[in-house]
Design a protein around this motif. Structure first.
Motif, mmCIF file in Angstrom:
data_model
loop_
_atom_site.group_PDB
_atom_site.id
_atom_site.type_symbol
_atom_site.label_atom_id
_atom_site.label_comp_id
_atom_site.label_asym_id
_atom_site.label_seq_id
_atom_site.Cartn_x
_atom_site.Cartn_y
_atom_site.Cartn_z
ATOM 1 N N LEU A 244 17.128 17.922 14.279
ATOM 2 C CA LEU A 244 16.604 18.182 12.678
ATOM 3 C C LEU A 244 16.301 17.069 11.951
ATOM 4 C CD1 LEU A 244 16.078 20.140 10.932
ATOM 5 C CD2 LEU A 244 18.568 20.409 10.040
ATOM 6 N N HIS A 245 17.365 15.796 11.741
ATOM 7 C CA HIS A 245 17.214 14.760 10.984
ATOM 8 C C HIS A 245 15.870 14.097 11.323
ATOM 9 C CE1 HIS A 245 18.504 12.493 7.700
ATOM 10 N NE2 HIS A 245 18.259 11.372 8.650
ATOM 11 N N ARG A 246 15.701 13.702 12.538
ATOM 12 C CA ARG A 246 14.818 13.171 13.157
ATOM 13 C C ARG A 246 13.259 14.038 12.890
ATOM 14 N NH1 ARG A 246 13.362 8.585 16.759
ATOM 15 N NH2 ARG A 246 10.890 8.618 16.928
ATOM 16 N N GLY A 247 13.314 15.357 13.306
ATOM 17 C CA GLY A 247 12.111 15.954 13.194
ATOM 18 C C GLY A 247 11.703 16.261 11.694
ATOM 19 N N THR A 248 12.715 16.144 10.640
ATOM 20 C CA THR A 248 12.278 16.236 9.357
ATOM 21 C C THR A 248 11.555 14.771 8.884
ATOM 22 O OG1 THR A 248 14.175 17.740 8.661
ATOM 23 C CG2 THR A 248 13.020 16.439 6.975
ATOM 24 N N LYS A 249 12.211 13.831 9.126
ATOM 25 C CA LYS A 249 11.546 12.664 9.142
ATOM 26 C C LYS A 249 10.164 12.432 9.624
ATOM 27 C CE LYS A 249 14.672 9.822 10.455
ATOM 28 N NZ LYS A 249 15.486 8.373 10.880
ATOM 29 N N ASP A 250 9.881 12.794 10.792
ATOM 30 C CA ASP A 250 8.598 12.869 11.618
ATOM 31 C C ASP A 250 7.811 14.015 10.627
ATOM 32 O OD1 ASP A 250 9.394 10.643 13.275
ATOM 33 O OD2 ASP A 250 10.010 12.518 14.582
ATOM 34 N N LEU A 251 8.244 14.999 10.154
ATOM 35 C CA LEU A 251 7.178 15.708 9.659
ATOM 36 C C LEU A 251 6.782 15.410 8.118
ATOM 37 C CD1 LEU A 251 6.159 18.717 9.034
ATOM 38 C CD2 LEU A 251 8.538 19.438 8.378
ATOM 39 N N LEU A 252 7.613 14.689 7.730
ATOM 40 C CA LEU A 252 7.349 14.275 6.285
ATOM 41 C C LEU A 252 6.381 13.144 6.492
ATOM 42 C CD1 LEU A 252 10.796 14.224 4.503
ATOM 43 C CD2 LEU A 252 8.879 15.503 3.775
ATOM 44 N N GLU A 253 6.473 12.283 7.509
ATOM 45 C CA GLU A 253 5.424 11.160 7.799
ATOM 46 C C GLU A 253 4.045 11.813 8.129
ATOM 47 O OE1 GLU A 253 5.949 8.215 10.664
ATOM 48 O OE2 GLU A 253 8.312 7.909 10.367
ATOM 49 N N VAL A 254 4.082 13.017 8.710
ATOM 50 C CA VAL A 254 2.948 13.765 9.042
ATOM 51 C C VAL A 254 2.235 14.491 7.620
ATOM 52 C CG1 VAL A 254 1.677 15.906 10.082
ATOM 53 C CG2 VAL A 254 3.157 14.395 11.500
ATOM 54 N N CYS A 255 3.216 14.849 6.991
ATOM 55 C CA CYS A 255 2.832 15.497 5.541
ATOM 56 C C CYS A 255 2.113 14.275 4.742
ATOM 57 C CB CYS A 255 3.870 15.998 4.743
ATOM 58 S SG CYS A 255 4.571 17.609 5.471
ATOM 59 N N GLU A 256 2.669 12.879 4.464
ATOM 60 C CA GLU A 256 2.069 11.979 4.013
ATOM 61 C C GLU A 256 0.698 11.666 4.405
ATOM 62 O OE1 GLU A 256 3.444 7.384 2.378
ATOM 63 O OE2 GLU A 256 4.456 8.558 3.843
ATOM 64 N N LYS A 257 0.460 11.661 5.765
ATOM 65 C CA LYS A 257 -0.759 11.145 6.403
ATOM 66 C C LYS A 257 -1.895 12.214 5.913
ATOM 67 C CE LYS A 257 1.008 8.565 10.077
ATOM 68 N NZ LYS A 257 1.158 8.522 11.688
#
Length: 433
Positions: A244-257
């Protein structure tokens, strides 16, 4: 072409054929018979396997899974798209009245990490950008559900209500916590042992408790608040927390992009900080490993399992834990040319061929190896990659692998193993050696 390249080329074609064989039109079953429906984290991993040779199908795998997302944001662990009598328990036992039918629990949320990979690596940019705008809001809802419903007290550590949610069903980590769960009081007929030898599957005493929990969720009318208060099994699962933690970081990176920034993404950022502080609760200096935590008995689940290495994947391993954890991993890897067993070979509960009590699982290896690379431990990551490749060289695309011989364990013609071969183990093999 060298003999190795010829072998790899044939395995790539076999892996593609495995996914095509298990494709039921928009979703991929793990394997026919044993698992005839769509499983949550299986499907996410399988999307990576479709990516190298069928990008639209990779996205379709994800959207098919998300089509079963509950209004609450939860993505169920099994979606019953069509009837099958080869699996138990089916939708009649779960009692969920959704379209499509599903179970009432979830699985490790690796989908966000997979979607980041699809978005970054997809060659059809128009397709990727069209898909991402629909999927990201669904992923945000899913992660908000995890943090708000599975950690309502804001401890920083979400909880699991069933060993099936971990995906590591009969891991020895759950033994003590399951003892507090009553046995179901009705007779049933398992279907798994008609497909796979009972020596490779969970014991009946575990299934009795698994099914009690299924009954409990239905009796609670699937109410998140009531279940959190009263569920007899409530565990801070280190594997779920890490994924979940890794997924949230990855999700936020996509959101930023893609330019998504709002109150929801700000909340997710805060939850990352909370988990980074709270993870220390799961570290054990005695074993040099992270463990899950039984919130009912207020004790660590002390079995030594590969889940305890997943904080590398999450980026949650602190400086003072890194070297002890690597030293423990090095000793672990000495036990077999195949890697990495799901339970430490020196743990008293280790069984090299019984489901999650010893066998090797390639999607877990991929996550651990990725985390090790992020931390700069290329040698250990390479050792796990080589050990994983040795498994498919020895016995093909199986559900899991005997921890000492690399022989088949569990189901054959398995989708997520074929996916890991296509995405991780076989492409550009010479560059990985």
């Amino acid at each position: 072409m060298t003999e190795t390249n010829q072998r790899d080329a044939q395995l790539i074609e076999d892996a593609k054929a495995t996914l095509v064989k298990n494709d039921l039109g928009g979703y991929t079953v793990p394997t026919h018979g044993l698992y005839p429906f769509q499983w949550n984290w299986d499907s996410a991993i399988v999307a990576l396997g479709w990516l190298p040779f069928d990008e639209p199908r990779a996205w379709e795998e994800a959207t098919s899974l998300l089509s079963a997302q509950w209004k609450s944001g939860m993505v169920p662990h099994v979606v019953f798209h069509q009837h099958s009598d080869t699996y138990f328990p089916g939708p009649d036992i779960w009692g969920v009245k959704n379209i499509p039918d599903s179970t009432s629990i979830t699985q490790p949320p690796v989908l966000a990490t997979v979607i980041k990979s699809l978005f970054e690596e997809c060659k059809d940019r128009a397709l990727a950008e069209a898909q991402i705008n629909t999927i990201v809001p669904q992923l945000i809802d899913s992660h908000l559900w995890w943090y708000k419903q599975r950690d309502p007290e804001n401890t920083g550590l979400v909880v699991s209500y069933h060993p099936w949610e971990s995906g590591m069903d009969n891991s020895p980590a759950w033994d003590a916590a399951l003892e507090a769960v009553p046995c179901v009081d009705w007779e049933y007929t398992r279907r798994d042992t008609s497909h796979i030898d009972a020596s490779e599957r969970p014991h009946k005493k575990e299934y009795d408790r698994f099914l009690y929990l299924v009954d409990f969720f239905r009796k609670m009318n699937f109410d998140d608040t009531l279940i959190y208060q009263d569920c007899p099994y409530r565990v801070n699962d280190v594997s779920i927390i890490s994924i979940l933690h890794r997924g949230t970081k990855d999700l936020l990176e996509v959101c930023e992009k893609i330019g998504v920034s709002n109150e929801q993404t700000a909340y997710l950022e805060k939850r990352l900080s909370l988990t980074e502080e709270a993870i220390q609760k799961l570290w054990c200096a005695e074993t040099n490993l992270f463990h899950s935590f039984d919130t009912r008995s207020n004790s660590l689940c002390k079995a030594r399992t590969s889940a305890g290495l997943l904080p590398f994947f999450a980026g949650l391993v602190g400086e003072h834990q890194t070297q002890p954890l690597i030293s423990e991993l090095d000793k672990w890897l000495e036990h077999s040319e195949y890697a990495i067993s799901s339970t430490h070979p020196e743990d008293p509960n280790y069984e090299p061929q019984r489901y999650w009590r010893g066998p090797i699982w390639l999607h877990i290896n991929w996550m651990i190896a990725l985390g090790l690379q992020d931390y700069g431990f290329a040698h250990q990551a390479q050792r796990i990659t080589h050990g994983s490749r040795a498994c498919i060289y020895t016995s093909g695309f199986n559900e899991s692998f005997h921890a000492e011989t690399g022989a088949r364990s569990g189901g054959a013609d398995f989708s997520w193993t074929a996916a890991m071969a296509l995405y991780w183990l076989l492409p550009n093999t010479s560059e990985k050696d």
